[in-house]
Design an enzyme around this catalytic site. Structure first.
Site, PDB file in Angstrom:
ATOM      1  N   ARG A  46       0.849  -1.204   0.000  1.00  0.00           N
ATOM      2  CA  ARG A  46       0.000   0.000   0.000  1.00  0.00           C
ATOM      3  C   ARG A  46       0.881   1.249   0.000  1.00  0.00           C
ATOM      4  NH1 ARG A  46      -2.941  -3.351   3.783  1.00  0.00           N
ATOM      5  NH2 ARG A  46      -2.133  -2.235   5.602  1.00  0.00           N
ATOM      6  N   LYS A 219     -18.321  17.858  -2.121  1.00  0.00           N
ATOM      7  CA  LYS A 219     -17.951  16.746  -3.014  1.00  0.00           C
ATOM      8  C   LYS A 219     -19.216  15.932  -3.296  1.00  0.00           C
ATOM      9  CE  LYS A 219     -14.984  12.661  -3.335  1.00  0.00           C
ATOM     10  NZ  LYS A 219     -13.663  12.096  -3.083  1.00  0.00           N
TER      11      LYS A 219
HETATM   12  C1  5MM Z   1     -11.181   6.403  -2.639  1.00  0.00           C
HETATM   13  O1  5MM Z   1     -12.353   5.909  -2.012  1.00  0.00           O
HETATM   14  C2  5MM Z   1     -12.798   6.683  -0.887  1.00  0.00           C
HETATM   15  C3  5MM Z   1     -12.839   5.876   0.350  1.00  0.00           C
HETATM   16  O2  5MM Z   1     -13.735   4.827   0.220  1.00  0.00           O
HETATM   17  P1  5MM Z   1     -13.950   3.755   1.429  1.00  0.00           P
HETATM   18  O3  5MM Z   1     -14.249   4.508   2.660  1.00  0.00           O
HETATM   19  O4  5MM Z   1     -15.108   2.932   0.933  1.00  0.00           O
HETATM   20  O5  5MM Z   1     -12.713   2.953   1.537  1.00  0.00           O
HETATM   21  C4  5MM Z   1     -14.156   7.317  -1.235  1.00  0.00           C
HETATM   22  O6  5MM Z   1     -14.744   8.002  -0.170  1.00  0.00           O
HETATM   23  C5  5MM Z   1     -13.927   8.293  -2.316  1.00  0.00           C
HETATM   24  O7  5MM Z   1     -13.274   9.426  -1.797  1.00  0.00           O
HETATM   25  C6  5MM Z   1     -15.195   8.768  -2.979  1.00  0.00           C
HETATM   26  O8  5MM Z   1     -16.203   7.813  -3.000  1.00  0.00           O
HETATM   27  C7  5MM Z   1     -14.855   9.156  -4.394  1.00  0.00           C
HETATM   28  O9  5MM Z   1     -14.241   8.066  -5.020  1.00  0.00           O
HETATM   29  P2  5MM Z   1     -14.766   7.661  -6.470  1.00  0.00           P
HETATM   30  O10 5MM Z   1     -14.036   6.368  -6.757  1.00  0.00           O
HETATM   31  O11 5MM Z   1     -16.250   7.513  -6.358  1.00  0.00           O
HETATM   32  O12 5MM Z   1     -14.356   8.800  -7.374  1.00  0.00           O
END
Ligand code: 5MM
Length: 340
Positions: A46, A219
């Protein structure tokens, strides 16, 4: 609350031609991403993957900030330089995901509420010392038969507002992320109706908690048809519906809106952002805060192999550059064909 700091960090996060990289995948989510490319999700893998992203040549031209996960904020590059310092040195603001993920909302089957207010003030103080300039909290609203309920929308909106107020008290810019999911078979009209109701409630609660609008970033999801809806919406319809919703619900004092990609393909997310920006001048900057739609090609190019790092960085830098152009309304789909 230091309004000057909040305003200047929020503006830097949505500075022209740049946007945010969401690299805050929690341990479970990054494991899913790594599983898809056959890489074991160890702490070192990671770290190495995040180093690949944060050291991509030319990154600062199109990336203004990076959302990190707790583990990553405490990690360093192979050189020993902490990631937060490495980003700041490039003029990129480090940020931190502070929500504790989603839990079932009791008495409301199928609906979720985001956890994480307990001890948040103390965590924010520590994150500030570790170099975080902004934070992120994601609320998830699903569309389905009889959902979302008013209770789900109201509970999530209130939590987002309480989180945002705590952030500002700690001199940290809150990213307020109410995500209406694009899973399911709903139409674009239904997505617009729900997104409208969610944004209305979120801004009502933000105002009620006296959140300083100039010192936050929204966002949101774009307004799209559900992934399983047979009636597909055109890119122009997505741009129109998204802007209509935002213009009705987001105060002009908010400096910027950085969209999530939510499961759109990389090219789709870029095209939609571009069309949104071509529709004319709006009160706020309209940019990106993509996770999957910035990283998909880079992950596939990397596959955990050190020899692939440079190629993966080129893919990532290309995606970031195209989204930077889209945030100015200057993207052309033909650019997709250019080599990374
Ligand atoms: C990168 O993913 C973020 C964290 O997700 P988890 O809490 O499920 O691990 C997520 O919050 C992300 O910032 C948003 O959903 C935007 O990511 P996407 O892939 O939808 O652009």
């Amino acid at each position: 609350m230091n309004r000057t700091v909040l305003t200047s960090v929020a503006r830097a996060m949505v500075s022209p031609g740049r946007g945010l990289l969401a690299a805050d995948e929690s341990t479970g989510t990054i494991k899913k991403r790594f599983d898809q490319i056959g890489v074991e999700s160890t702490e070192e893998n990671r770290r190495a993957y995040r180093e690949l992203l944060f050291t991509a040549p030319g990154l600062a031209e199109s990336i203004s900030g990076v959302i990190l996960y707790d583990e990553t904020l405490r990690q360093a590059a192979r050189s020993g330089e902490r990631f937060a310092d490495l980003l700041s040195r490039q003029g990129i603001v480090p940020g931190i995901k502070v929500d504790g993920g989603t839990k079932s909302l009791p008495n409301f089957p199928g609906e979720l509420v985001t956890d994480g207010l307990d001890g948040l003030a103390a965590r924010l103080a520590e994150y500030h010392k570790l170099g975080a300039g902004f934070a992120k909290w994601r609320a998830v609203i699903d569309i389905g038969a009889g959902i979302p309920s008013r209770t789900c929308i109201e509970s999530n909106a209130d939590l987002l507002a309480r989180y945002a107020a705590l952030c500002q008290e700690a001199a940290i810019v809150p990213i307020v992320e109410p995500e209406v999911l694009m899973d399911g078979g709903h139409t674009i009209e239904r997505c617009e109706e729900v997104t409208d109701a969610v944004l209305a409630e979120v801004f009502a609660r933000l105002a009620a908690h006296r959140v300083y609008f100039e010192g936050m970033v929204l966002k949101p999801n774009m307004v799209v048809a559900g992934a399983k809806c047979a009636e597909r919406a055109s890119a122009e319809q997505v741009a129109e519906a998204t802007l209509r919703c935002l213009r009705r619900r987001v105060p002009a004092a908010v400096p910027g809106i950085a969209f999530l990609s939510g499961g759109q393909s990389e090219a789709e997310a870029t095209l939609h952002l571009d069309l949104i920006n071509r529709a004319g001048t709006q009160p706020w900057a309209l940019s990106f805060s993509y996770g999957r739609a910035l990283q998909a090609s880079a992950l596939t190019a990397w596959r955990g192999v050190t020899a692939n790092v440079a190629a993966a960085q080129r893919e990532f830098a290309k995606r970031a550059r195209l989204n930077g152009l889209a945030s100015l309304g200057k993207y052309e789909p033909t650019l997709e064909k250019q080599a990374a």
